[in-house]
Design a protein around this motif. Structure first.
Motif, PDB file in Angstrom:
ATOM      1  N   ARG A  68      68.449  36.617  55.321  1.00 16.20           N
ATOM      2  CA  ARG A  68      68.329  35.403  54.520  1.00 16.20           C
ATOM      3  C   ARG A  68      68.281  35.777  53.041  1.00 16.20           C
ATOM      4  O   ARG A  68      67.311  36.376  52.586  1.00 16.20           O
ATOM      5  CB  ARG A  68      67.047  34.678  54.912  1.00 16.20           C
ATOM      6  CG  ARG A  68      66.941  33.271  54.352  1.00 16.20           C
ATOM      7  CD  ARG A  68      65.589  32.717  54.702  1.00 16.20           C
ATOM      8  NE  ARG A  68      65.436  32.740  56.167  1.00 16.20           N
ATOM      9  CZ  ARG A  68      65.497  31.666  56.924  1.00 16.20           C
ATOM     10  NH1 ARG A  68      65.673  30.504  56.371  1.00 16.20           N
ATOM     11  NH2 ARG A  68      65.359  31.746  58.233  1.00 16.20           N
ATOM     12  N   PRO A  69      69.333  35.460  52.307  1.00 15.87           N
ATOM     13  CA  PRO A  69      69.393  35.943  50.925  1.00 15.87           C
ATOM     14  C   PRO A  69      68.463  35.168  49.990  1.00 15.87           C
ATOM     15  O   PRO A  69      68.311  33.961  50.133  1.00 15.87           O
ATOM     16  CB  PRO A  69      70.850  35.724  50.535  1.00 15.87           C
ATOM     17  CG  PRO A  69      71.364  34.688  51.454  1.00 15.87           C
ATOM     18  CD  PRO A  69      70.532  34.703  52.685  1.00 15.87           C
ATOM     19  N   ARG A  70      67.871  35.867  49.064  1.00 13.46           N
ATOM     20  CA  ARG A  70      66.999  35.210  48.098  1.00 13.46           C
ATOM     21  C   ARG A  70      67.559  35.331  46.693  1.00 13.46           C
ATOM     22  O   ARG A  70      67.588  34.405  45.923  1.00 13.46           O
ATOM     23  CB  ARG A  70      65.601  35.838  48.128  1.00 13.46           C
ATOM     24  CG  ARG A  70      64.783  35.437  49.344  1.00 13.46           C
ATOM     25  CD  ARG A  70      63.433  36.085  49.314  1.00 13.46           C
ATOM     26  NE  ARG A  70      63.530  37.530  49.412  1.00 13.46           N
ATOM     27  CZ  ARG A  70      62.730  38.381  48.790  1.00 13.46           C
ATOM     28  NH1 ARG A  70      61.789  37.938  47.980  1.00 13.46           N
ATOM     29  NH2 ARG A  70      62.881  39.674  48.958  1.00 13.46           N
ATOM     30  N   ARG A  71      68.006  36.525  46.344  1.00 14.35           N
ATOM     31  CA  ARG A  71      68.454  36.752  44.962  1.00 14.35           C
ATOM     32  C   ARG A  71      69.969  36.812  44.871  1.00 14.35           C
ATOM     33  O   ARG A  71      70.650  36.844  45.886  1.00 14.35           O
ATOM     34  CB  ARG A  71      67.832  38.050  44.450  1.00 14.35           C
ATOM     35  CG  ARG A  71      66.318  37.946  44.433  1.00 14.35           C
ATOM     36  CD  ARG A  71      65.661  39.260  44.158  1.00 14.35           C
ATOM     37  NE  ARG A  71      65.527  40.046  45.368  1.00 14.35           N
ATOM     38  CZ  ARG A  71      64.699  41.083  45.490  1.00 14.35           C
ATOM     39  NH1 ARG A  71      63.944  41.464  44.475  1.00 14.35           N
ATOM     40  NH2 ARG A  71      64.632  41.750  46.610  1.00 14.35           N
ATOM     41  N   ARG A  72      70.474  36.855  43.661  1.00 17.25           N
ATOM     42  CA  ARG A  72      71.924  36.875  43.459  1.00 17.25           C
ATOM     43  C   ARG A  72      72.576  38.060  44.189  1.00 17.25           C
ATOM     44  O   ARG A  72      73.587  37.906  44.869  1.00 17.25           O
ATOM     45  CB  ARG A  72      72.268  36.955  41.966  1.00 17.25           C
ATOM     46  CG  ARG A  72      73.786  36.970  41.743  1.00 17.25           C
ATOM     47  CD  ARG A  72      74.145  37.277  40.307  1.00 17.25           C
ATOM     48  NE  ARG A  72      73.810  36.196  39.399  1.00 17.25           N
ATOM     49  CZ  ARG A  72      74.592  35.155  39.141  1.00 17.25           C
ATOM     50  NH1 ARG A  72      75.748  35.036  39.740  1.00 17.25           N
ATOM     51  NH2 ARG A  72      74.214  34.239  38.300  1.00 17.25           N
ATOM     52  N   ASP A  74      71.480  39.655  46.764  1.00 11.61           N
ATOM     53  CA  ASP A  74      71.430  39.377  48.207  1.00 11.61           C
ATOM     54  C   ASP A  74      72.582  38.465  48.613  1.00 11.61           C
ATOM     55  O   ASP A  74      73.265  38.691  49.605  1.00 11.61           O
ATOM     56  CB  ASP A  74      70.167  38.581  48.598  1.00 11.61           C
ATOM     57  CG  ASP A  74      68.870  39.308  48.304  1.00 11.61           C
ATOM     58  OD1 ASP A  74      68.909  40.523  48.082  1.00 11.61           O
ATOM     59  OD2 ASP A  74      67.826  38.626  48.300  1.00 11.61           O
ATOM     60  N   ARG A  75      72.752  37.416  47.828  1.00  8.14           N
ATOM     61  CA  ARG A  75      73.767  36.416  48.195  1.00  8.14           C
ATOM     62  C   ARG A  75      75.160  37.025  48.141  1.00  8.14           C
ATOM     63  O   ARG A  75      75.982  36.787  49.021  1.00  8.14           O
ATOM     64  CB  ARG A  75      73.673  35.195  47.267  1.00  8.14           C
ATOM     65  CG  ARG A  75      72.404  34.371  47.485  1.00  8.14           C
ATOM     66  CD  ARG A  75      72.502  33.007  46.815  1.00  8.14           C
ATOM     67  NE  ARG A  75      72.518  33.080  45.366  1.00  8.14           N
ATOM     68  CZ  ARG A  75      71.429  33.050  44.604  1.00  8.14           C
ATOM     69  NH1 ARG A  75      70.229  32.959  45.166  1.00  8.14           N
ATOM     70  NH2 ARG A  75      71.520  33.124  43.292  1.00  8.14           N
TER      71      ARG A  75
END
Ligand SMILES: Nc1nc2c(ncn2[C@@H]2O[C@H](COP(=O)(O)OP(=O)(O)OP(=O)(O)O)[C@@H](O)[C@H]2O)c(=O)[nH]1
Ligand SMILES: [Mg+2]
Length: 306
Positions: A68-72, A74-75
């Motif tokens: 589950r991405p949180r930061r840029r 990660d995304r």
């Protein structure tokens, strides 16, 4: 030279962070083309590794772990991973035998239905079987196949090599007939500058603790082929905070020195040449929000836009 009835296809390796995707890629290619650490989120971008199996050329795409991405960053990583799967002929989902069906695995299974065309071949590889008993494995395999009808299920240990040959045989039958995409001796398509930067990032990740490896990035700044056959490589380690510079350097520079030695030896081994490696640590608080830093590691900056 290509085989008489060549086959060729792209196989994406997907799974949770730390599932063993890069270890499996390296095992199948027979060389280290993607970095591996015991920490999650090691792979940041798509890394291609190429292997031959009979008449088939298997082009593997190692992807960043899905979470589950949180930061840029990660995304961008997660988007790159799904992009890798979307472009592939076969998608291989890795699940860790000893962790079983985690929330993360459930979420990937749900996303598979929405992210991939319905007719796509998806196979399951239960990895790290060296860590569990046989009964656990059979139960896990049945449970996973009840959640999704996989085209095939393999039980493997990427680290020890168990089951990997059977998996490759099967993949060679799955990829379509067609000419090879790469020359037969090519095993990776990552530029050497990036491979060298990744090697240094691996050594840093292995030596530094907690969040720090996530907040640093390595770039090859200069690559100079010398007349004597050696190569001089200058790299910059960007850290996000002032305090991280000192930790990265270590007491009297001992940490960065050890990192440099380990990276240099490995880069020299894959280049087959003498290497002079120079590392500079720079504090760059905003690098996690800089387009150029993403481009350097092969990620699309705009991928991160919510
Ligand atoms: N016991 C055991 N450990 C394994 C096996 N395969 C991989 N590992 C270990 O699992 C850890 C993670 O391996 P990686 O290959 O980096 O995992 P990854 O899926 O690429 O991880 P990310 O790039 O972070 O998504 C490393 O410490 C590996 O040595 C296996 O078959 N058995
Ligand atoms: Mg990896």
């Amino acid at each position: 030279m290509t085989a008489p009835d060549p086959r060729c296809g792209i196989i994406a390796l997907i799974g949770e962070p730390n599932a063993g995707k890069s270890t499996l890629l390296n095992r199948m290619v027979g060389a280290k083309v993607s970095i591996v650490t015991h920490k999650v989120q090691t792979t940041r971008t798509r890394v291609r590794g190429i292997a031959l199996k009979g008449p088939a050329q298997l082009v593997f795409v190692d992807t960043p772990g899905l979470f589950r991405p949180r930061r840029r960053l990660d995304r961008a990583m997660v988007k790159a991973a799904w992009g890798g799967a979307a472009d592939a002929d076969v998608t291989l989902l890795l699940v860790e035998a000893h962790r079983g069906i985690t929330d993360g695995v459930r979420s990937i299974l749900n996303s598979l239905a929405t992210q991939l065309p319905p007719n796509r071949t998806v196979a399951l590889a239960i990895n790290k079987i060296d860590r569990v008993q046989a009964e656990t494995l059979l139960a896990l395999s049945a449970e996973l196949n009840a959640l999704r009808a996989f085209a095939a299920t393999f039980m493997i240990s990427a680290e020890r090599g168990y089951g990997v040959d059977d998996l490759m045989e099967w993949l060679a039958e799955q990829v379509p007939a067609g000419p090879w995409l790469y020359p037969e001796d090519q095993i990776a398509d990552l530029p050497l500058r990036l491979l060298a930067a990744e090697t240094t990032r691996e050594k840093l990740t292995l030596r530094l603790h907690q969040e720090l490896p996530y907040e640093l990035t390595v770039e090859t700044e200069k690559w100079e082929d010398r007349k004597d056959g050696s190569v001089r490589i200058d790299q910059i380690v960007y850290v996000a905070r002032d305090g991280h510079k000192g930790i990265t350097l270590g007491p009297k520079g001992t940490t960065i020195k050890a990192v440099g030695q380990a990276a240099r030896a490995e880069i020299a081994a894959f280049l087959g040449r003498e290497v002079h490696l120079f590392l500079t640590v720079k504090v760059r608080p905003g690098w996690l929000e800089e387009r150029e830093r993403y481009g350097e590691i092969g990620l699309d900056f705009s991928d991160g836009e919510p």
